[in-house]
Design a protein around this motif. Structure first.
Motif, short mmCIF file in Angstrom:
data_model
loop_
_atom_site.label_atom_id
_atom_site.label_comp_id
_atom_site.label_asym_id
_atom_site.label_seq_id
_atom_site.Cartn_x
_atom_site.Cartn_y
_atom_site.Cartn_z
N GLN A 32 0.83 -1.20 0.00
CA GLN A 32 0.00 0.00 0.00
C GLN A 32 0.86 1.26 0.00
O GLN A 32 0.60 2.23 -0.73
N THR A 33 1.92 1.24 0.80
CA THR A 33 2.85 2.37 0.84
C THR A 33 3.53 2.56 -0.51
O THR A 33 3.72 3.69 -0.97
N ALA A 34 3.89 1.44 -1.14
CA ALA A 34 4.51 1.50 -2.47
C ALA A 34 3.56 2.16 -3.48
O ALA A 34 3.98 2.97 -4.30
N HIS A 35 2.27 1.81 -3.41
CA HIS A 35 1.29 2.43 -4.30
C HIS A 35 1.22 3.94 -4.06
O HIS A 35 1.14 4.73 -5.01
N GLU A 36 1.24 4.34 -2.80
CA GLU A 36 1.15 5.77 -2.47
C GLU A 36 2.36 6.52 -3.02
O GLU A 36 2.23 7.61 -3.60
N ILE A 37 3.55 5.95 -2.85
CA ILE A 37 4.77 6.59 -3.37
C ILE A 37 4.72 6.64 -4.89
O ILE A 37 5.08 7.65 -5.51
N SER A 38 4.27 5.54 -5.49
CA SER A 38 4.17 5.49 -6.96
C SER A 38 3.24 6.58 -7.48
O SER A 38 3.55 7.26 -8.47
N GLU A 39 2.10 6.75 -6.83
CA GLU A 39 1.14 7.76 -7.28
C GLU A 39 1.71 9.17 -7.13
O GLU A 39 1.48 10.03 -7.99
N GLU A 40 2.46 9.40 -6.05
CA GLU A 40 3.08 10.71 -5.86
C GLU A 40 4.11 10.98 -6.95
O GLU A 40 4.19 12.09 -7.50
N LEU A 41 4.91 9.97 -7.27
CA LEU A 41 5.92 10.13 -8.31
C LEU A 41 5.28 10.37 -9.68
O LEU A 41 5.72 11.22 -10.45
N ARG A 42 4.23 9.61 -9.94
CA ARG A 42 3.54 9.76 -11.23
C ARG A 42 2.90 11.14 -11.36
O ARG A 42 2.88 11.74 -12.44
N ALA A 43 2.40 11.65 -10.26
CA ALA A 43 1.75 12.96 -10.30
C ALA A 43 2.75 14.08 -10.57
O ALA A 43 2.40 15.11 -11.15
N GLN A 44 4.00 13.87 -10.16
CA GLN A 44 5.01 14.91 -10.31
C GLN A 44 5.96 14.68 -11.47
O GLN A 44 6.76 15.57 -11.80
N ALA A 45 5.90 13.47 -12.08
CA ALA A 45 6.81 13.16 -13.19
C ALA A 45 6.38 13.92 -14.44
O ALA A 45 5.21 13.87 -14.83
N PRO A 46 7.30 14.59 -15.12
CA PRO A 46 6.94 15.39 -16.30
C PRO A 46 6.60 14.55 -17.53
O PRO A 46 5.86 15.01 -18.39
N ASP A 47 7.16 13.36 -17.61
CA ASP A 47 6.94 12.53 -18.81
C ASP A 47 6.78 11.08 -18.37
O ASP A 47 7.66 10.25 -18.54
N ILE A 48 5.62 10.75 -17.80
CA ILE A 48 5.42 9.49 -17.11
C ILE A 48 5.53 8.27 -18.01
O ILE A 48 5.98 7.21 -17.60
N ASP A 49 5.13 8.38 -19.28
CA ASP A 49 5.18 7.23 -20.17
C ASP A 49 6.60 6.73 -20.36
O ASP A 49 6.84 5.53 -20.49
N ASP A 50 7.56 7.65 -20.39
CA ASP A 50 8.96 7.25 -20.57
C ASP A 50 9.58 6.72 -19.28
O ASP A 50 10.46 5.88 -19.31
N LEU A 51 9.11 7.21 -18.15
CA LEU A 51 9.73 6.84 -16.88
C LEU A 51 9.26 5.48 -16.36
O LEU A 51 9.93 4.86 -15.55
N ARG A 52 8.12 5.02 -16.76
CA ARG A 52 7.61 3.70 -16.38
C ARG A 52 7.63 3.51 -14.85
O ARG A 52 8.49 2.84 -14.31
N ILE A 53 6.67 4.10 -14.18
CA ILE A 53 6.57 4.00 -12.73
C ILE A 53 5.26 3.32 -12.37
O ILE A 53 4.20 3.70 -12.87
N GLY A 54 5.33 2.29 -11.52
CA GLY A 54 4.09 1.63 -11.12
C GLY A 54 4.33 0.43 -10.24
O GLY A 54 5.43 -0.12 -10.17
N VAL A 55 3.27 0.03 -9.53
CA VAL A 55 3.31 -1.13 -8.62
C VAL A 55 2.34 -2.19 -9.15
O VAL A 55 1.22 -1.86 -9.55
N LYS A 56 2.77 -3.44 -9.16
CA LYS A 56 1.94 -4.52 -9.69
C LYS A 56 1.95 -5.70 -8.73
O LYS A 56 3.02 -6.17 -8.35
N ARG A 57 0.78 -6.18 -8.35
CA ARG A 57 0.66 -7.38 -7.51
C ARG A 57 0.79 -8.61 -8.41
O ARG A 57 0.09 -8.75 -9.41
N ILE A 58 1.69 -9.51 -8.07
CA ILE A 58 1.88 -10.74 -8.83
C ILE A 58 1.01 -11.86 -8.25
O ILE A 58 0.30 -12.55 -8.97
N ASN A 59 1.07 -12.04 -6.96
CA ASN A 59 0.23 -13.02 -6.25
C ASN A 59 0.21 -12.62 -4.78
O ASN A 59 0.68 -11.53 -4.42
N ASP A 60 -0.32 -13.48 -3.93
CA ASP A 60 -0.43 -13.15 -2.50
C ASP A 60 0.91 -12.99 -1.82
O ASP A 60 0.97 -12.45 -0.70
N TYR A 61 1.99 -13.43 -2.46
CA TYR A 61 3.30 -13.43 -1.82
C TYR A 61 4.32 -12.58 -2.57
O TYR A 61 5.51 -12.63 -2.25
#
Length: 220
Positions: A32-61
């Protein structure tokens, strides 16, 4: 013998389940904290498509935090481990005061190149940049990148908090971003087979991390 089995279930097995629940909760909170940081970075990143920032759940572990050319992979260990008696932590007064404090849940954090995951390069290496150990009192010890380790107190004085979760993830991200790549030696890629060309085009000449300054020994 039945009584001994029941006693073991009521003590050690119950303790391990309690620690597992604490570690699972921490794992979910880290995500959850990772998602919050990711969203903050994405909101402030000038060119988000090139920077590729995001959090992805793979499975429960497992979940991943991609930030540019690096991806941190967080892995929850489902089993609870007891520290060896000869380890430096086990010799501390804090752990000697209660044998149950020597049992820990584990969360491992690996650094992979983002292209390794994107192109499914199975032979690429990932680097363990940190291991988080959590006990029944929800106190943690971090082993890994040296400069991160020394930013947290000793185990007995180190309960997990929201502030520390955020600090840990931010420091792990900086550690991955600051660790540059080295190309392979020219001689190592001078000759390739046609099979290598077909199967490994995306990873030919693949660089390697310089190496993290890891720390997993007792502090003086």
């Amino acid at each position: 013998m039945i009584n001994k089995i029941l006693q073991k279930l009521e003590t050690t097995s119950k303790l391990k389940y309690e620690i597992y629940r604490h570690t699972l909760n921490l794992f979910n909170e880290l995500e959850q904290t990772a998602h919050e940081i990711s969203e903050e970075l994405r909101a402030q990143a000038p060119d988000i498509d090139d920077l590729r920032i995001g959090v992805k759940r793979i499975n429960d572990y497992e979940f991943m935090f991609q930030i540019g050319g690096d991806t941190l992979v967080f892995i929850l260990q489902s089993n609870i481990s007891r520290l060896p008696e000869d380890s430096y932590l086990s010799k501390s007064k804090y752990l000697k005061s209660d044998a149950e404090l020597q049992y820990f849940g584990q969360i491992l954090i690996y650094n992979f190149l983002s292209d390794t995951i994107l192109f499914n390069r199975l032979d690429d290496l990932g680097y363990l940049v940190g291991r988080l150990l959590l006990n029944k009192e929800k106190k943690f010890f971090f082993e890994g990148e040296r400069k991160i380790v020394f930013n947290f107190p000793e185990l007995k004085d180190n309960p997990m908090t929201e502030e520390k979760r955020r600090s840990l993830i931010e420091q792990l991200l900086m550690s991955a971003l600051e660790n540059d790549l080295l190309p392979p030696a020219f001689q190592d890629i001078m000759v390739i087979s046609y099979h290598q060309k077909i199967e490994h085009t995306s990873s030919m000449g693949n660089p390697k991390k310089i190496g993290f300054d890891l720390f997993a020994k007792g502090r003086d």
